[in-house]
Design a protein around this motif. Sequence first.
Motif, mmCIF file in Angstrom:
data_model
loop_
_atom_site.group_PDB
_atom_site.id
_atom_site.type_symbol
_atom_site.label_atom_id
_atom_site.label_comp_id
_atom_site.label_asym_id
_atom_site.label_seq_id
_atom_site.Cartn_x
_atom_site.Cartn_y
_atom_site.Cartn_z
ATOM 1 N N LEU A 101 -30.936 -50.117 -29.407
ATOM 2 C CA LEU A 101 -32.364 -50.222 -29.132
ATOM 3 C C LEU A 101 -33.158 -49.183 -29.907
ATOM 4 O O LEU A 101 -34.239 -49.468 -30.437
ATOM 5 N N LEU A 102 -32.656 -47.967 -29.962
ATOM 6 C CA LEU A 102 -33.367 -46.901 -30.655
ATOM 7 C C LEU A 102 -33.354 -47.098 -32.165
ATOM 8 O O LEU A 102 -34.254 -46.633 -32.872
ATOM 9 N N ARG A 103 -32.355 -47.799 -32.655
ATOM 10 C CA ARG A 103 -32.210 -47.964 -34.099
ATOM 11 C C ARG A 103 -32.981 -49.169 -34.630
ATOM 12 O O ARG A 103 -33.494 -49.157 -35.751
ATOM 13 N N ASP A 104 -33.106 -50.225 -33.809
ATOM 14 C CA ASP A 104 -33.583 -51.499 -34.333
ATOM 15 C C ASP A 104 -34.542 -52.162 -33.353
ATOM 16 O O ASP A 104 -34.167 -52.497 -32.229
ATOM 17 N N GLN A 105 -35.790 -52.367 -33.783
ATOM 18 C CA GLN A 105 -36.777 -53.028 -32.932
ATOM 19 C C GLN A 105 -36.329 -54.439 -32.570
ATOM 20 O O GLN A 105 -36.587 -54.933 -31.475
ATOM 21 N N GLY A 106 -35.623 -55.094 -33.492
ATOM 22 C CA GLY A 106 -35.143 -56.440 -33.219
ATOM 23 C C GLY A 106 -34.167 -56.472 -32.069
ATOM 24 O O GLY A 106 -34.135 -57.439 -31.287
ATOM 25 N N ALA A 107 -33.342 -55.421 -31.940
ATOM 26 C CA ALA A 107 -32.386 -55.360 -30.833
ATOM 27 C C ALA A 107 -33.115 -55.250 -29.501
ATOM 28 O O ALA A 107 -32.697 -55.836 -28.495
ATOM 29 N N LEU B 144 -39.791 -43.603 -27.669
ATOM 30 C CA LEU B 144 -40.228 -44.700 -26.803
ATOM 31 C C LEU B 144 -41.579 -45.231 -27.243
ATOM 32 O O LEU B 144 -41.838 -46.436 -27.182
ATOM 33 N N GLU B 145 -42.434 -44.349 -27.688
ATOM 34 C CA GLU B 145 -43.753 -44.768 -28.163
ATOM 35 C C GLU B 145 -43.608 -45.732 -29.341
ATOM 36 O O GLU B 145 -44.303 -46.756 -29.411
ATOM 37 N N ARG B 146 -42.710 -45.422 -30.258
ATOM 38 C CA ARG B 146 -42.472 -46.300 -31.408
ATOM 39 C C ARG B 146 -41.956 -47.663 -30.950
ATOM 40 O O ARG B 146 -42.384 -48.702 -31.458
ATOM 41 N N LEU B 147 -41.046 -47.683 -29.987
ATOM 42 C CA LEU B 147 -40.468 -48.928 -29.519
ATOM 43 C C LEU B 147 -41.460 -49.786 -28.737
ATOM 44 O O LEU B 147 -41.468 -51.014 -28.845
ATOM 45 N N LEU B 148 -42.296 -49.135 -27.955
ATOM 46 C CA LEU B 148 -43.194 -49.879 -27.082
ATOM 47 C C LEU B 148 -44.463 -50.347 -27.783
ATOM 48 O O LEU B 148 -45.142 -51.266 -27.298
ATOM 49 N N LYS B 149 -44.790 -49.740 -28.899
ATOM 50 C CA LYS B 149 -46.047 -50.070 -29.579
ATOM 51 C C LYS B 149 -46.198 -51.562 -29.855
ATOM 52 O O LYS B 149 -47.229 -52.157 -29.521
ATOM 53 N N PRO B 150 -45.206 -52.242 -30.460
ATOM 54 C CA PRO B 150 -45.390 -53.687 -30.687
ATOM 55 C C PRO B 150 -45.419 -54.510 -29.403
ATOM 56 O O PRO B 150 -46.026 -55.591 -29.369
ATOM 57 N N LEU B 151 -44.787 -54.015 -28.335
ATOM 58 C CA LEU B 151 -44.773 -54.766 -27.077
ATOM 59 C C LEU B 151 -46.138 -54.768 -26.405
ATOM 60 O O LEU B 151 -46.428 -55.639 -25.573
ATOM 61 N N ARG B 152 -46.977 -53.804 -26.752
ATOM 62 C CA ARG B 152 -48.324 -53.765 -26.172
ATOM 63 C C ARG B 152 -49.134 -54.998 -26.557
ATOM 64 O O ARG B 152 -50.085 -55.364 -25.875
ATOM 65 N N ARG B 153 -48.768 -55.637 -27.659
ATOM 66 C CA ARG B 153 -49.465 -56.855 -28.082
ATOM 67 C C ARG B 153 -48.975 -58.078 -27.318
ATOM 68 O O ARG B 153 -49.647 -59.107 -27.300
ATOM 69 N N GLU B 154 -47.789 -57.954 -26.712
ATOM 70 C CA GLU B 154 -47.190 -59.090 -26.029
ATOM 71 C C GLU B 154 -47.428 -59.089 -24.526
ATOM 72 O O GLU B 154 -47.352 -60.143 -23.881
ATOM 73 N N LYS C 53 -26.782 -55.588 -25.488
ATOM 74 C CA LYS C 53 -25.884 -55.634 -26.630
ATOM 75 C C LYS C 53 -26.130 -54.452 -27.559
ATOM 76 O O LYS C 53 -27.241 -54.240 -28.023
ATOM 77 N N GLY C 54 -25.091 -53.663 -27.790
ATOM 78 C CA GLY C 54 -25.233 -52.472 -28.625
ATOM 79 C C GLY C 54 -25.708 -51.250 -27.858
ATOM 80 O O GLY C 54 -25.706 -50.148 -28.398
ATOM 81 N N GLY C 55 -26.135 -51.450 -26.593
ATOM 82 C CA GLY C 55 -26.554 -50.336 -25.751
ATOM 83 C C GLY C 55 -27.816 -49.639 -26.235
ATOM 84 O O GLY C 55 -28.557 -50.141 -27.084
ATOM 85 N N GLY C 56 -28.044 -48.464 -25.676
ATOM 86 C CA GLY C 56 -29.233 -47.697 -26.022
ATOM 87 C C GLY C 56 -29.294 -47.314 -27.485
ATOM 88 O O GLY C 56 -30.372 -47.222 -28.072
ATOM 89 N N LYS C 57 -28.142 -47.113 -28.107
ATOM 90 C CA LYS C 57 -28.095 -46.747 -29.532
ATOM 91 C C LYS C 57 -28.726 -47.833 -30.386
ATOM 92 O O LYS C 57 -29.515 -47.556 -31.299
#
Length: 259
Positions: A69-75, A114-124, A63-67
């Motif tokens: 995802l890059l804009r919002d961690q919640g997406a 990508l580093e910014r997006l993946l950082k919180p996922l490293r905890r999960e 939903k919302g595509g790659g744009k």
Amino acid sequence: MRDARVKLVTTLAVYSIKGGVGKTTTAVNLAYLAAAEGLRTLVWDLDPQGAASFFFRIKPKVKGGGKALLRDQGALDAAIKGTDFERLDLLPADFSYRHLDLRLGQSDKPRRQLERLLKPLRREYDLLLLDCPPGISTLSENVFAVADALLVPLIPSTLSIRTLEQLDAFLREKMPRRAPQLLPFFSMVDETKALHRTIMQDAPRQDLQILQSPIPEIDEIERMGLHRMPITAYAASEMAVGSYRALWREVKLVLSGEW
């Protein structure tokens, strides 16, 4: 139960400059094996063609595509889907990913998105596995920046060896202080072909440090598209399943520093 004896690198990218080398089948099967061993595993299908999403029976649509995802961690969090396999999740592909290079290039830090997006996922998750499109681009440079290791499939040919050398040279030049570890391995191997046998025999002499667990070119692997699931989840052929299990064991040894 997780294997406490193995300390895995968090982020593993399956990547090749060339397409059609068995990248996605490797990503899908190793992700399944990791999850089956108890590792919380996330596959991010970064290829707009969505082959990994197809294999996991998940619609390649975000939903919302790659744009978004890059804009919002919640997406990004909302886009993650569970698969049919315990502890194995997927961030599906989206056709808009074909514009990711453009989106990343508009950032003030294009190599760090990508580093910014993946950082919180490293905890999960215990293992983040990126299934990457071919080529060298802004997206691939993001992958290089965030990945701890690049698992690189090589068809036994002179051109594949050349692309590996090009990738190694690129990383040494562009990322001299923090290049991901290169883990090349032979893929789609046909040992009835003299050229394949020769390339595989000569590669160690070139100090390329290629992993020792090849993946064969056999019909059963090609039939993954009919079953739409990892071959290691359904196949009885020891040649097919055993080759991926051997590769995964070797990858774990390398990542844990025991190789």
